[in-house]
Design an enzyme around this catalytic site. Structure first.
Site, PDB file in Angstrom:
ATOM      1  N   GLU A  23       0.803  -1.225   0.000  1.00  0.00           N
ATOM      2  CA  GLU A  23       0.000   0.000   0.000  1.00  0.00           C
ATOM      3  C   GLU A  23       0.839   1.280   0.000  1.00  0.00           C
ATOM      4  O   GLU A  23       0.453   2.290  -0.592  1.00  0.00           O
ATOM      5  CB  GLU A  23      -1.008   0.017   1.148  1.00  0.00           C
ATOM      6  CG  GLU A  23      -0.443  -0.024   2.528  1.00  0.00           C
ATOM      7  CD  GLU A  23      -1.551   0.032   3.576  1.00  0.00           C
ATOM      8  OE1 GLU A  23      -2.207   1.074   3.676  1.00  0.00           O
ATOM      9  OE2 GLU A  23      -1.762  -0.960   4.293  1.00  0.00           O
ATOM     10  N   SER A  33      -7.822   5.519   8.169  1.00  0.00           N
ATOM     11  CA  SER A  33      -8.361   5.061   9.453  1.00  0.00           C
ATOM     12  C   SER A  33      -7.303   5.302  10.524  1.00  0.00           C
ATOM     13  O   SER A  33      -7.579   5.821  11.606  1.00  0.00           O
ATOM     14  CB  SER A  33      -8.679   3.567   9.408  1.00  0.00           C
ATOM     15  OG  SER A  33      -9.410   3.257   8.263  1.00  0.00           O
ATOM     16  N   SER A  51      -0.074   6.842   8.530  1.00  0.00           N
ATOM     17  CA  SER A  51       1.294   6.448   8.191  1.00  0.00           C
ATOM     18  C   SER A  51       2.054   7.671   7.723  1.00  0.00           C
ATOM     19  O   SER A  51       1.506   8.500   6.989  1.00  0.00           O
ATOM     20  CB  SER A  51       1.298   5.422   7.045  1.00  0.00           C
ATOM     21  OG  SER A  51       1.077   4.141   7.553  1.00  0.00           O
ATOM     22  N   ARG A 100       8.800   4.243   5.594  1.00  0.00           N
ATOM     23  CA  ARG A 100       7.801   4.630   6.608  1.00  0.00           C
ATOM     24  C   ARG A 100       8.576   5.014   7.862  1.00  0.00           C
ATOM     25  O   ARG A 100       9.284   4.189   8.431  1.00  0.00           O
ATOM     26  CB  ARG A 100       6.865   3.454   6.891  1.00  0.00           C
ATOM     27  CG  ARG A 100       5.712   3.807   7.812  1.00  0.00           C
ATOM     28  CD  ARG A 100       4.813   2.601   8.048  1.00  0.00           C
ATOM     29  NE  ARG A 100       3.572   2.953   8.712  1.00  0.00           N
ATOM     30  CZ  ARG A 100       3.429   3.086  10.023  1.00  0.00           C
ATOM     31  NH1 ARG A 100       4.454   2.913  10.831  1.00  0.00           N
ATOM     32  NH2 ARG A 100       2.245   3.407  10.540  1.00  0.00           N
TER      33      ARG A 100
END
Ligand code: ADP
Length: 362
Positions: free
Chosen positions: A134, A186, A189, A201
């Site tokens: 993702e 939700s 990141s 990340r």
């Protein structure tokens, strides 16, 4: 790029709250299929384009459609559709009724739901989900949409007077790296992007858009994101939060904290008297401010740690959420003494799905 992939072309991002679907509609001059294949494609296209509402909660964001985009060697239009992840089962039934898998039984997908629902797509629809990471899809999607979109990137001006603050276009693609991406879905990141293919990340928080909506539903009985936002628009968070001036009687001058900055989010709610005088709207506003400021503060620390000046905020938490965008813009500017810039992208929640669509071409 592989131009032999069979039409129709979709990119799918199945997130914790929402499914995002990007559909590539080839210009008719580009269609080199015939017979049954063409009829099938036209049926799908008609279904997508003749509606902006699909069932109760599916929506096509008509204002975000992009025309004359080149994908592979084809020219076409991009359409952006979303629906709640809770409705995946219904989506599969509708897609099955349309016989959608006959033309192309492989779909590039990302997001946690690509793993969770893989079996359902295979068993109900006969479609194989080709799964992609993702965050990779997110970054690839951002670069692609930025390169092809018009006025994709913007910032908020006039940050000393937020009522008068308006969006201003920002030329992002000619001057991109390094930058930080804060994806507020939700959960949240945070990525450091150093080049088109070099990103990592660096942080995140579970206090994200899902927290805002979940706690709003608990505290105010609202039933949707839109309702939570419109309540927040009319609410006053200073009735809920304890401000520096509530503690100091004014500014905390020694450390430069103005009296109207928040000392304790929801801090006034320890008093029964205060609790009885706040409205659901005040609580919704305080929830929005709490979640947004926390994200802004983490984002700013990431930017300081990595010596980056531009922070790009994306994700559907920002959908129609002017309050949060302006708050983030103000906080980044104020606490960095003007050295950092908060940037926003028009296709806020659709970059993962756009990145998945691009994978089809590799
Ligand atoms: P995810 O991939 O985790 O689903 P998104 O980027 O789609 O993340 O953002 C989800 C968040 O967007 C929700 O937590 C909520 O705050 C907000 N949101 C915006 N529109 C809606 C909607 N129609 N339904 C639910 N949440 C929405």
């Amino acid at each position: 790029m592989n131009n032999k992939v069979r039409l129709p072309w979709f990119g799918l991002d199945i997130g914790g709250s929402l499914v995002k679907l990007v559909y590539f509609e080839p210009c008719s001059s580009q269609l080199n299929c015939k017979g049954q294949e063409k009829v099938g494609l036209e049926a799908i296209q008609d279904f997508i384009k003749s509606n902006i509402h699909y069932g109760e909660e599916g929506r096509r964001d008509e204002n975000l459609a992009m025309e004359h985009v080149m994908l592979g060697n084809r020219e076409g239009h991009l359409h952006f559709i979303r629906f709640p992840t809770d409705a995946v089962d219904t989506f599969l039934i509708v897609a099955k009724e349309m016989n959608a898998s006959v033309l192309n039984n492989k779909v590039c997908a990302t997001g946690g739901g690509a793993f969770k629902f893989e079996k359902d797509f295979r068993e109900v629809l006969g479609v194989q989900l080709l799964k992609y990471d993702e965050l990779e899809c997110l970054v690839h999607g951002i670069h692609f949409i930025n390169a092809h979109g018009v006025d994709e990137c913007f910032y908020w001006n006039n940050l000393h007077c937020l009522e008068k603050s308006v969006k201003v276009s920002y030329d992002f693609h000619n001057d991109a790296y390094p930058y930080i991406v804060v994806n507020i879905g939700s959960g949240v990141s945070i990525l450091l992007v150093e080049s088109g293919e070099k990103f990592s990340r660096i942080s995140g928080t579970s206090l994200g858009g899902g927290t805002f909506l979940g706690l709003c539903c608990l505290l105010t009985n609202c039933a949707s994101f839109e309702e939570a936002l419109s309540m927040a628009e009319e609410g006053d968070s200073t009735k809920v939060d304890k401000l520096v001036r509530d503690i100091y009687g004014g500014d905390y001058t020694k450390f430069g904290l103005p009296g109207d900055s928040i000392a304790s989010s929801f801090g006034k709610m320890t008093s029964e008297e205060n609790r009885s005088s706040v409205s659901d709207k005040d609580l919704a506003r305080a929830m929005l401010v709490t979640i947004t400021n926390n994200i802004g503060s983490i984002a700013r620390m990431c930017a300081v740690n990595h010596k980056v000046e531009r922070v790009v905020f994306v994700g559907n938490f920002l959908r129609g959420n002017t309050i949060a965008m302006k708050l983030l813009a103000f906080a980044m500017d104020y606490w960095s003494k003007g050295t950092m810039k908060a940037l926003f992208l028009k296709h806020e929640g659709y970059f993962g799905a756009s990145g998945a669509l691009l994978e089809l071409m590799t």
